[in-house]
Each structure stands twice: as C-alpha cells, then as structure tokens.
Write an enzyme that holds these catalytic residues in place. Structure first.
Site, PDB file in Angstrom:
ATOM      1  N   ASP A  11      32.083  47.574  36.407  1.00  0.00           N
ATOM      2  CA  ASP A  11      33.546  47.704  35.934  1.00  0.00           C
ATOM      3  C   ASP A  11      34.129  48.900  36.860  1.00  0.00           C
ATOM      4  O   ASP A  11      33.289  49.685  37.277  1.00  0.00           O
ATOM      5  CB  ASP A  11      33.294  47.939  34.558  1.00  0.00           C
ATOM      6  N   ASP A  13      37.124  51.169  36.121  1.00  0.00           N
ATOM      7  CA  ASP A  13      37.518  52.001  35.194  1.00  0.00           C
ATOM      8  C   ASP A  13      36.686  52.423  34.214  1.00  0.00           C
ATOM      9  O   ASP A  13      36.310  51.871  33.280  1.00  0.00           O
ATOM     10  CB  ASP A  13      39.099  51.733  34.668  1.00  0.00           C
ATOM     11  N   SER A  56      45.121  44.853  33.250  1.00  0.00           N
ATOM     12  CA  SER A  56      46.425  44.088  32.458  1.00  0.00           C
ATOM     13  C   SER A  56      47.618  44.741  32.842  1.00  0.00           C
ATOM     14  O   SER A  56      48.649  44.189  32.484  1.00  0.00           O
ATOM     15  CB  SER A  56      45.941  44.087  31.186  1.00  0.00           C
ATOM     16  N   ARG A  99      39.780  37.129  32.060  1.00  0.00           N
ATOM     17  CA  ARG A  99      39.922  38.643  31.408  1.00  0.00           C
ATOM     18  C   ARG A  99      38.314  38.833  30.582  1.00  0.00           C
ATOM     19  O   ARG A  99      38.402  38.006  29.755  1.00  0.00           O
ATOM     20  CB  ARG A  99      40.864  38.578  30.457  1.00  0.00           C
TER      21      ARG A  99
END
Length: 171
Positions: A11, A13, A56, A99
């Site tokens: 991932d 962040d 997003s 997502r």
C-alpha cells in the site's frame, strides 16, 4: 506459508510513505521507517515489488491524475522503480472492482508482475489492505499505524511492528 514469495505488494499511504490525506504535492512525501531498507533488500533478493493504492481523491474531485502521478514519481525517486503501480481512482460509492478491499488491484498487480497471488505478500496499514490480499488469494501483513483501528489489528492474520518484518517473511 513457506516464507518464499515471488512478489511483495505495498500500500502507498501509511505503509511506504507517511499518510498525508489527499496529497497532491510531491514535496511533502516522507518515507516510512524501514521502507528504503526493505525495498533494497527485496530487490537484492530478486523479489518483484509493486504498489496498490486507493486514490479516491481523484474520484472525489480533490486530486487530479497528474497530481497523483507526481506523488507516485516522487515515491519512485525515493525507493527506486516498482514493477507495477495499480491505482484505483474511484470514489468509495462508485462500486468498482478495483478499490480495496476488493481484490482487483492485487490481482492486476500480480498479473502485471507475472506472479501467482498465492506467492505474493501484500503489506498494508489498514483492514482494507488485508481484506484485498485475502480476497485475491495473497498473503497479507498488517503493519499498524496510529490510524489503524484496533478491530482491524485483531482480525488480521499477520501483524508486525514495522516494515522490517517483511524481510523475515520473505527469507
């Protein structure tokens, strides 16, 4: 789990870099502790690396694709190039298959790297990362931060105090 993986997905962040919500500014990108060392060692061992990230802010109209690309380019500058970048630009209510916690990003990254999800480790800082990995058939590792909820930690099959634990799983 035999400790051998062909690829490690991260991932972005909160895992590779400090989480700055909806960041479009490459100058504020700061590595998480241990990230450089882990990536250097993985690559020295011939393990493929990739990034899977929900962005997003694009779908919400808070970021442009160009801003996200600029931040990702800074991540590549800091850590070296990744074998794949898989980005979900959708807002949470769009119902896409990519997502996280959906498995789409993880599956796309495995395909791009030419590896089986079963031989892939996915490292993240929240439950959605773990759920995406598990749904794709990959192995998950949760490295909690101050934003990780206690219930996410409790549900995760594997947790670690820091990114350096990745090297113990890969050896």
């Amino acid at each position: 789990m035999d400790g051998t993986f062909d690829a490690v997905l991260f991932d972005r962040d909160g895992t590779l870099i400090r989480d700055v919500p909806y960041n479009g500014d490459p100058s504020v990108v700061t590595p998480m502790p241990g990230a450089r060392e882990v990536l250097r060692e993985l690559r020295a061992q011939g393990v493929r690396t990739g990034v899977v990230t929900n962005q997003s802010g694009i779908g919400r109209g808070l970021l442009t694709h160009e801003q996200v690309a600029a931040v990702n380019a800074r991540v590549d500058e800091l850590f070296g190039r990744f074998g794949t970048w898989q980005i979900c630009p959708h807002a949470p209510d769009e119902g896409c298959a990519c997502r996280k916690p959906a498995p789409g990003l993880v599956l796309a990254a495995c395909e791009a790297l030419g590896v089986s999800p079963h031989r892939t480790l996915m490292v993240g800082d929240i439950g959605a990362d773990v759920e995406a990995a598990e749904a794709a058939g990959a192995v998950s590792l949760l490295v909690p931060t101050e934003v990780t909820r206690a219930d996410e930690v409790a549900r995760a099959p594997r947790t670690a105090d820091d990114l350096l634990a990745v090297l113990e799983l890969v050896r």
